[in-house]
Design an enzyme around this catalytic site. Structure first.
Site, short mmCIF file in Angstrom:
data_model
loop_
_atom_site.label_atom_id
_atom_site.label_comp_id
_atom_site.label_asym_id
_atom_site.label_seq_id
_atom_site.Cartn_x
_atom_site.Cartn_y
_atom_site.Cartn_z
N ASP A 1 -4.39 -2.67 20.75
CA ASP A 1 -5.77 -2.54 20.24
C ASP A 1 -6.43 -1.22 20.67
O ASP A 1 -7.55 -0.93 20.24
CB ASP A 1 -6.65 -3.69 20.78
CG ASP A 1 -6.44 -4.98 19.99
OD1 ASP A 1 -5.85 -4.92 18.89
OD2 ASP A 1 -6.86 -6.03 20.49
N LEU B 1 -12.05 -9.87 22.04
CA LEU B 1 -13.00 -8.82 21.64
C LEU B 1 -12.51 -7.44 22.07
O LEU B 1 -13.19 -6.43 21.85
CB LEU B 1 -14.38 -9.11 22.25
CG LEU B 1 -14.99 -10.46 21.85
CD1 LEU B 1 -16.24 -10.77 22.67
CD2 LEU B 1 -15.34 -10.47 20.36
N SER C 1 -10.83 -1.32 24.78
CA SER C 1 -11.91 -0.37 24.51
C SER C 1 -12.19 0.48 25.75
O SER C 1 -12.35 1.71 25.67
CB SER C 1 -13.16 -1.13 24.09
OG SER C 1 -14.24 -0.24 23.98
N ALA D 1 -11.36 -12.50 25.64
CA ALA D 1 -12.10 -13.28 24.63
C ALA D 1 -11.74 -12.90 23.20
O ALA D 1 -12.38 -13.35 22.26
CB ALA D 1 -13.60 -13.08 24.86
N LYS E 1 -14.77 -5.16 19.51
CA LYS E 1 -14.42 -5.27 18.08
C LYS E 1 -14.32 -6.74 17.70
O LYS E 1 -14.14 -7.62 18.56
CB LYS E 1 -13.08 -4.58 17.77
CG LYS E 1 -11.85 -5.11 18.51
CD LYS E 1 -11.16 -6.32 17.89
CE LYS E 1 -10.04 -6.88 18.76
NZ LYS E 1 -9.63 -8.24 18.50
P1 ATP Z 1 -6.18 -8.68 24.46
O1 ATP Z 1 -6.29 -9.36 23.11
O2 ATP Z 1 -5.80 -7.23 24.36
O3 ATP Z 1 -5.42 -9.46 25.49
P2 ATP Z 1 -8.89 -9.45 24.95
O4 ATP Z 1 -9.88 -8.80 24.09
O5 ATP Z 1 -8.59 -10.89 24.60
O6 ATP Z 1 -7.63 -8.56 25.00
P3 ATP Z 1 -9.73 -8.27 27.45
O7 ATP Z 1 -11.17 -8.45 27.78
O8 ATP Z 1 -9.32 -6.94 26.99
O9 ATP Z 1 -9.34 -9.42 26.44
O10 ATP Z 1 -8.88 -8.73 28.75
C1 ATP Z 1 -7.55 -9.12 28.71
C2 ATP Z 1 -7.00 -9.14 30.15
O11 ATP Z 1 -6.91 -7.80 30.62
C3 ATP Z 1 -7.86 -9.90 31.14
O12 ATP Z 1 -7.09 -10.94 31.67
C4 ATP Z 1 -8.26 -8.90 32.21
O13 ATP Z 1 -8.05 -9.39 33.50
C5 ATP Z 1 -7.35 -7.70 31.98
N1 ATP Z 1 -8.04 -6.39 32.11
C6 ATP Z 1 -7.50 -5.27 32.56
N2 ATP Z 1 -8.38 -4.26 32.51
C7 ATP Z 1 -9.53 -4.72 31.99
C8 ATP Z 1 -10.79 -4.15 31.70
N3 ATP Z 1 -11.07 -2.86 31.94
N4 ATP Z 1 -11.73 -4.94 31.14
C9 ATP Z 1 -11.45 -6.25 30.87
N5 ATP Z 1 -10.27 -6.85 31.16
C10 ATP Z 1 -9.31 -6.09 31.71
#
Ligand code: ATP
Length: 316
Positions: A137, A100, A105, A98, A11
């Site tokens: 999220d 996203l 998701s 990142a 997203k």
């Molecule tokens: P948020 O804003 O919810 O922290 P984000 O979009 O910035 O999320 P994600 O890619 O969801 O970032 O990852 C956030 C953290 O969650 C990472 O440090 C990662 O190690 C951990 N994590 C746990 N499960 C997963 C997964 N299935 N995919 C990606 N990261 C994951």
């Protein structure tokens, strides 16, 4: 059926307003979510024992109980008394940490997949309850919509019936942004906004029973929801310039104080001529709103000379 393969989309937040910091440490926000075409691939296979086995091709993603997929599966096992297990293979295309919501998701996709594979017959409301317990999220991805307003921590979802598909160029600098650190850098005092705790008090609700003295707060909330409404309207009218002007993210200040280099990257993108540049979530991802697929592809090719992770994506 004992196996299932699904896409798990990312997203972006076209608008993200931070309303206040709550006593529980979370922040109330008001955001416009868009589901985009950048997707992970997930393969689920039932295991006869209660084991939850995760295999992922990305070294930055834990395959332990820390994985949000593991949290989703074990929550369903407990919630429904499931005696079976699952093997989940994740092919990561969404950059990690990142802004996203790739992990969130993946968790929502797991709830959806296991509801079918384990034959649980949970309603959407039950899935949404589970999703909100995993992360703010996650509930957005339970809804089968491309556009939605997120309120409270982001977990209260109001689907927006907008058929519009738009294009973006997405630049993901290789910087890990911990979301709590970004919110923390905003340094907000704890305040209470009682209207968020009342079922009838949503800025999108029809009935509004506010106490005297909350007029200023309501005015602020109304303005907040107006911004999203105006943007939705300008997207409907395909007014790309107005839509670009309306993009906003209150986390920008926090993102830049956690990583000042991101201010330079944003300025550089603007200096190269990219218009309507905004951060998604807690960064570091930056996106520009494009008028067409051709424009998105053109910018992907230009920006790929400067950055290693550049994508042309559109509303799913
Ligand atoms: P948020 O804003 O919810 O922290 P984000 O979009 O910035 O999320 P994600 O890619 O969801 O970032 O990852 C956030 C953290 O969650 C990472 O440090 C990662 O190690 C951990 N994590 C746990 N499960 C997963 C997964 N299935 N995919 C990606 N990261 C994951």
């Amino acid at each position: 059926m004992n196996a299932l393969q699904l896409y798990s989309p990312a997203k972006v937040n076209l608008i993200l307003k931070v309303i206040n910091r709550r006593a529980d440490g979370f922040h109330n926000i008001h955001t416009l979510f868009e589901r985009i075409s950048l997707c992970d691939q997930m393969h689920f296979r039932i295991l006869p024992s209660q084991e939850i086995r995760i295999l992922c091709d990305h070294p930055g993603v834990p395959c332990t109980s820390q994985n949000l997929v593991h949290k989703a599966a074990s929550l369903l096992q407990q919630y429904c008394g499931v005696t079976k297990g699952v093997e989940v293979r994740i092919k990561k295309n969404i950059p990690v940490a990142a802004g996203l919501a790739g992990g969130s998701s993946n968790a929502a996709t797991t709830l959806f997949a296991l509801n079918r594979l384990w034959n649980l017959r949970l309603s959407r409301k039950q899935l949404l309850d589970c999703a909100a317990r995993i992360g703010s999220d996650v509930p957005f991805f339970i809804w089968d919509v491309n556009w939605a307003i997120g309120e409270r921590r982001g977990e209260r979802i109001r689907p927006v019936s907008l058929r519009q598909k738009i294009w973006h160029v997405l630049v993901v600098p290789k910087i890990k942004m911990p979301t709590p650190k970004v919110y923390g850098a905003l340094n907000l005092e704890v305040t209470s906004i009682s209207v968020f705790n009342r079922n009838s008090g949503s800025v999108y609700g029809k009935k509004r029973h506010f106490r005297a003295g909350t007029a200023k707060k309501i005015e602020r909330l109304t303005k907040t929801s107006d911004n999203a409404n105006i943007l939705i309207h300008s997207l409907l009218e395909k007014d790309i310039n107005k839509s670009r002007d309306l993009l906003s993210n209150d986390l920008e200040q926090g993102i830049i104080s956690v990583c000042p280099r991101l201010a330079d990257i944003k300025e550089r993108l603007k200096a190269l001529g990219l218009q309507g540049v905004s951060f998604s979530g807690s960064g570091p991802s930056l996106f520009g709103l494009m008028a067409s697929k051709a424009e998105a592809e053109k910018w992907r090719s230009i920006l790929s000379k400067y950055y290693s992770q550049v994508f042309a994506v559109r509303t799913l």
